[in-house]
Design an enzyme around this catalytic site. Structure first.
Site, PDB file in Angstrom:
ATOM      1  N   LYS A 107      25.836  10.629  35.202  1.00 43.31           N
ATOM      2  CA  LYS A 107      26.350   9.405  34.588  1.00 43.31           C
ATOM      3  C   LYS A 107      25.273   8.321  34.495  1.00 43.31           C
ATOM      4  CE  LYS A 107      31.308   9.973  35.253  1.00 43.31           C
ATOM      5  NZ  LYS A 107      31.358  11.292  35.945  1.00 43.31           N
TER       6      LYS A 107
HETATM    7  C1  LIG Z   1      31.962  12.448  35.442  1.00 42.55           C
HETATM    8  C2  LIG Z   1      31.528  13.750  36.034  1.00 42.55           C
HETATM    9  C3  LIG Z   1      31.826  14.995  35.422  1.00 42.55           C
HETATM   10  C4  LIG Z   1      32.667  15.100  34.170  1.00 42.55           C
HETATM   11  O1  LIG Z   1      32.017  14.651  33.025  1.00 42.55           O
HETATM   12  P1  LIG Z   1      32.836  14.307  31.694  1.00 42.55           P
HETATM   13  O2  LIG Z   1      31.857  13.748  30.756  1.00 42.55           O
HETATM   14  O3  LIG Z   1      33.897  13.321  32.113  1.00 42.55           O
HETATM   15  O4  LIG Z   1      33.445  15.597  31.227  1.00 42.55           O
HETATM   16  C5  LIG Z   1      31.336  16.161  35.990  1.00 42.55           C
HETATM   17  N1  LIG Z   1      30.614  16.117  37.150  1.00 42.55           N
HETATM   18  C6  LIG Z   1      30.310  14.958  37.760  1.00 42.55           C
HETATM   19  C7  LIG Z   1      29.539  15.001  39.025  1.00 42.55           C
HETATM   20  C8  LIG Z   1      30.752  13.729  37.240  1.00 42.55           C
HETATM   21  O5  LIG Z   1      30.460  12.581  37.877  1.00 42.55           O
END
Ligand SMILES: *Cc1c(COP(=O)(O)O)cnc(C)c1O
Length: 438
Positions: A107
């Site tokens: 993220k």
């Molecule tokens: C947010 C997140 C996801 C999921 O990603 P999306 O874009 O919401 O599908 C997967 N793994 C981790 C560690 C995350 O923080």
């Protein structure tokens, strides 16, 4: 470039408006009116580009003339200051480690780019933008560290007291500077409700420029396409015949949607595997053609616990609501917690590689696909969405050892928590927001 809403009621708008609004007024998600396509000649030129150079080339057409090229270049250089390792597990399997950013999860890519783009738009208007975000943990920390120190922006994070892990709380409350953490006596839903009330309050709206930073923002989606482009070019360089398949551990499906963008731009990507935990609305849709979201189920891969993923609206839009078109390019699997733990054990024992539970869902899904469908030419890249050290407890329970914590995570644990406790009461939030220093 204009951006339209997937609900198609609100008018198409600029990137700037789309970024500052987040969600369109008709509650649809913003989409670019067209996806720029890179010719094979251009791809050839880009194969030796650095990550931030490639990011610049991809972002440029999406911003059109809304931002000076030199400013955009500054943004891509400052956003992607960390490594993006592509680690080989065996001849046909790679892991793309997306956890080298400040909060050790993918993220960071979206949050850091969005923060700097928001800052640039705010600077143009000579404004101070206040980003208001409710979090149950991971999004808030990426946003806190993403916006930290970015001029013309400040962040107010609301998190539920006692309901986030110690590590998450440290990440939320130690950024300092232009980031304020509010510890709310209430649960995540209470935090979300307070944020909604703030956006609806006329007095707040007239005295502050409020914006949200949730994961549906187009400025968080776009930068996630950069690493698909980067990894696919790296692999093609080594192996020109490779047919590249990305496996994506998914929750709200922003990450996978960004992959589809990269494929549409012309990067050498054959198809995708959507890896879900027991929150399997999308794999079921791909199987049956009907979309029937369930209530959210709690699992080991907590950041993927999303019963009704927002970005599914974008996926439907891209494939014109055709399940056939979507399933030609995406295969979905649902993975249980028991399977997740088993994969963490097997990959550690056999390859000495430690997976976090989210990435382990991806590796398990890839295993299921290979059991059905072996193709000699296909090379798979599993996106690793978080560093295993973020989930030390799960690692301890599953593998029965305490892993070493990387220095940058240990440092966060040693900082002093700075948060302001607040009651679950809108007037309390409102007076606090109005009294923030400029
Ligand atoms: C947010 C997140 C996801 C999921 O990603 P999306 O874009 O919401 O599908 C997967 N793994 C981790 C560690 C995350 O923080």
């Amino acid at each position: 470039m204009k951006y339209y809403s997937t609900s198609r009621i609100s008018p198409a708008t600029s990137m700037k408006t789309a970024v500052l609004q987040g969600l369109a007024p008709d509650r649809g998600l913003y989409m670019p009116e067209w996806i720029p396509c890179f010719s094979s000649g251009k791809l050839d030129e880009l194969k030796d580009a650095s990550f931030s150079e490639l990011a610049f080339e991809i972002a440029k057409p999406f911003l059109g003339n809304e931002l000076d090229e030199s400013r955009l270049q500054e943004i891509t250089e400052q956003s992607f200051t960390f490594k993006v390792p592509l680690v080989r597990l065996n001849n046909q399997t790679y892991i793309l480690e997306l956890f080298e950013g400040p909060t050790l999860a993918f993220k960071d890519f979206g949050a850091r780019f969005m923060a700097r783009l928001t800052g640039a738009f705010a600077e143009e208007d000579n404004k101070l933008i206040t980003v208001l975000v409710a979090t149950s943990g991971d999004t808030g920390s990426a946003v806190a560290y993403g916006f930290k120190g970015v001029p013309n922006t400040r962040v107010v994070i609301l998190y539920p007291s006692g309901k986030v892990s110690r590590l998450q709380e440290q990440q939320l409350t130690t950024a300092g500077g232009n980031v304020t953490a509010l510890e709310v006596s209430g649960d995540f839903d209470a935090c979300q409700k307070l944020v909604k009330e703030a956006f609806a309050d006329a007095e707040l709206r007239s005295s502050l420029t409020l914006t949200s930073a949730n994961s549906i923002n187009i400025a968080r989606l776009l930068p996630q396409s950069f690493y698909y482009a980067y990894a696919s070019l790296q692999l093609k360089k080594k192996n020109p015949d490779a047919e590249i398949v990305f496996t994506v551990p998914s929750g709200n499906f922003g990450n996978l949607t960004a992959g589809i963008f990269a494929k549409k731009m012309g990067f050498p990507i054959k198809r995708f595997i959507a890896a879900s935990n027991k929150n399997d609305s999308v794999p079921r849709y791909l199987e049956t053609g009907s979309y029937e979201p369930h209530a959210t189920i709690e699992t080991l891969s907590t950041a993927m616990d999303v019963g009704n993923p927002s970005n599914f609206a974008r996926m439907l839009d891209i494939y014109d609501s055709s399940v056939r078109a979507m399933s030609d390019e995406i295969t979905g699997y649902s993975v249980s917690d028991a399977e997740t733990r088993e994969t963490m054990r097997v990959i550690y024992d056999e390859m000495g590689y430690l997976l976090d539970p989210h990435t382990a869902v991806g590796v398990t899904a890839l295993g299921k696909e290979r059991a059905k469908n072996q193709s000699e030419k296909e090379i798979s890249v599993v996106l690793s969405t978080a560093h295993p050290a973020k989930f030390v407890e799960t690692v301890r329970e599953t593998l029965e050892f305490d892993m070493q914590i990387p220095e940058r995570l240990a440092n966060v644990l040693n900082l002093t928590k700075q948060s302001t406790p607040i009651a679950n009461d809108f007037q309390a939030l409102k007076s606090l927001l109005l009294s923030l220093p400029c």
